[in-house]
Scaffold this motif. Sequence first.
Motif, PDB file in Angstrom:
ATOM      1  N   LEU A   1       4.168   5.763  -5.392  1.00 57.40           N
ATOM      2  CA  LEU A   1       4.093   5.844  -6.850  1.00 57.40           C
ATOM      3  C   LEU A   1       3.008   6.829  -7.285  1.00 57.40           C
ATOM      4  O   LEU A   1       3.228   7.667  -8.167  1.00 57.40           O
ATOM      5  CB  LEU A   1       3.827   4.461  -7.443  1.00 57.40           C
ATOM      6  CG  LEU A   1       3.651   4.405  -8.957  1.00 57.40           C
ATOM      7  CD1 LEU A   1       4.954   4.792  -9.652  1.00 57.40           C
ATOM      8  CD2 LEU A   1       3.203   3.022  -9.386  1.00 57.40           C
ATOM      9  N   ALA A   2       1.851   6.757  -6.646  1.00 51.91           N
ATOM     10  CA  ALA A   2       0.750   7.662  -6.999  1.00 51.91           C
ATOM     11  C   ALA A   2       1.114   9.110  -6.679  1.00 51.91           C
ATOM     12  O   ALA A   2       0.799  10.023  -7.461  1.00 51.91           O
ATOM     13  CB  ALA A   2      -0.521   7.258  -6.258  1.00 51.91           C
TER      14      ALA A   2
ATOM     15  N   GLY B 217       0.814  -1.211   0.000  1.00 55.81           N
ATOM     16  CA  GLY B 217       0.000   0.000   0.000  1.00 55.81           C
ATOM     17  C   GLY B 217       0.848   1.261   0.000  1.00 55.81           C
ATOM     18  O   GLY B 217       0.567   2.210  -0.738  1.00 55.81           O
ATOM     19  N   LEU B 218       1.901   1.290   0.812  1.00 61.00           N
ATOM     20  CA  LEU B 218       2.764   2.469   0.856  1.00 61.00           C
ATOM     21  C   LEU B 218       3.565   2.636  -0.433  1.00 61.00           C
ATOM     22  O   LEU B 218       3.811   3.763  -0.872  1.00 61.00           O
ATOM     23  CB  LEU B 218       3.686   2.408   2.068  1.00 61.00           C
ATOM     24  CG  LEU B 218       2.990   2.613   3.410  1.00 61.00           C
ATOM     25  CD1 LEU B 218       3.971   2.422   4.559  1.00 61.00           C
ATOM     26  CD2 LEU B 218       2.332   3.980   3.494  1.00 61.00           C
ATOM     27  N   ALA B 219       3.954   1.521  -1.047  1.00 63.78           N
ATOM     28  CA  ALA B 219       4.627   1.614  -2.348  1.00 63.78           C
ATOM     29  C   ALA B 219       3.681   2.186  -3.400  1.00 63.78           C
ATOM     30  O   ALA B 219       4.076   3.025  -4.215  1.00 63.78           O
ATOM     31  CB  ALA B 219       5.139   0.235  -2.775  1.00 63.78           C
TER      32      ALA B 219
ATOM     33  N   ALA C 143      -7.968  10.612  -2.203  1.00 68.19           N
ATOM     34  CA  ALA C 143      -8.075   9.553  -3.211  1.00 68.19           C
ATOM     35  C   ALA C 143      -6.787   8.735  -3.284  1.00 68.19           C
ATOM     36  O   ALA C 143      -6.826   7.509  -3.417  1.00 68.19           O
ATOM     37  CB  ALA C 143      -8.390  10.162  -4.573  1.00 68.19           C
ATOM     38  N   LEU C 144      -5.651   9.415  -3.170  1.00 64.07           N
ATOM     39  CA  LEU C 144      -4.374   8.699  -3.205  1.00 64.07           C
ATOM     40  C   LEU C 144      -4.224   7.796  -1.994  1.00 64.07           C
ATOM     41  O   LEU C 144      -3.731   6.668  -2.098  1.00 64.07           O
ATOM     42  CB  LEU C 144      -3.213   9.691  -3.288  1.00 64.07           C
ATOM     43  CG  LEU C 144      -3.146  10.520  -4.565  1.00 64.07           C
ATOM     44  CD1 LEU C 144      -1.980  11.502  -4.496  1.00 64.07           C
ATOM     45  CD2 LEU C 144      -3.043   9.649  -5.793  1.00 64.07           C
TER      46      LEU C 144
ATOM     47  N   HIS D 172      -6.990  19.866  -3.445  1.00 68.15           N
ATOM     48  CA  HIS D 172      -5.817  19.218  -2.855  1.00 68.15           C
ATOM     49  C   HIS D 172      -6.240  18.131  -1.873  1.00 68.15           C
ATOM     50  O   HIS D 172      -5.709  17.020  -1.880  1.00 68.15           O
ATOM     51  CB  HIS D 172      -4.940  20.266  -2.157  1.00 68.15           C
ATOM     52  CG  HIS D 172      -3.667  19.709  -1.628  1.00 68.15           C
ATOM     53  ND1 HIS D 172      -3.551  19.145  -0.376  1.00 68.15           N
ATOM     54  CD2 HIS D 172      -2.437  19.607  -2.188  1.00 68.15           C
ATOM     55  CE1 HIS D 172      -2.323  18.735  -0.192  1.00 68.15           C
ATOM     56  NE2 HIS D 172      -1.621  19.002  -1.264  1.00 68.15           N
ATOM     57  N   PHE D 173      -7.205  18.453  -1.027  1.00 64.06           N
ATOM     58  CA  PHE D 173      -7.685  17.496  -0.036  1.00 64.06           C
ATOM     59  C   PHE D 173      -8.309  16.272  -0.712  1.00 64.06           C
ATOM     60  O   PHE D 173      -8.042  15.133  -0.315  1.00 64.06           O
ATOM     61  CB  PHE D 173      -8.710  18.183   0.870  1.00 64.06           C
ATOM     62  CG  PHE D 173      -9.237  17.311   1.962  1.00 64.06           C
ATOM     63  CD1 PHE D 173      -8.478  17.069   3.097  1.00 64.06           C
ATOM     64  CD2 PHE D 173     -10.490  16.714   1.868  1.00 64.06           C
ATOM     65  CE1 PHE D 173      -8.952  16.253   4.115  1.00 64.06           C
ATOM     66  CE2 PHE D 173     -10.971  15.909   2.873  1.00 64.06           C
ATOM     67  CZ  PHE D 173     -10.204  15.672   3.993  1.00 64.06           C
TER      68      PHE D 173
END
Length: 181
Positions: free
Chosen positions: A48-49, A42-44, A103-104, A97-98
């Motif tokens: 990336l996102a 998930g953190l990777a 979403a990310l 931005h929020f």
Amino acid sequence: MIDTFLVWLDPVLVLPFRVIPHPEVGYLFGVGCLALITVLLGLATLSLANRLHANRLKKYRDQMQHYHTLSEQALSTGSKETFKAVNRQGHEAFGYHFSLSGALFVASLWPVPIVFAWMQLRFGLLSPVLPFNLPLFGNQPGMVFWFLLYYIPLRMYFSKVCRKLQLRKREPLSQENVMYP
């Protein structure tokens, strides 16, 4: 189709559960390993996102800063209408931005349902039995309880580590840290 994918993943995902021969301890160790893998995937994905959307996030941050400065100037001049108009624009940039940041973050959770589906397919309702009752859970809390017991602290810890590494990467070198030849 998802069952075929989960059966294909089964030989890899079941390995941590078989490391320790005692069933309950092996189950807890395996769930911990799955939680760790899920957090790291998930953190990777989040990293990336964030990289893919860095320009857009920077644009919204810059807009927020710009409108904040303008609203302070409008406020200091006493122009209430200008302040309201500029502040509205700043709120809009903040909202974009929020929303994108949210979403990310949500996109980084994609491994969790896959792990839950695999655990349901593999173990069903089996879970270690506790010698006492937990409020709301009883003495056999279930796979989601055990998974989240590991996942939440691991996610918090690795998120903190990632933030520290990113901040360290962005810090400019101070004069005392610069080595001269």
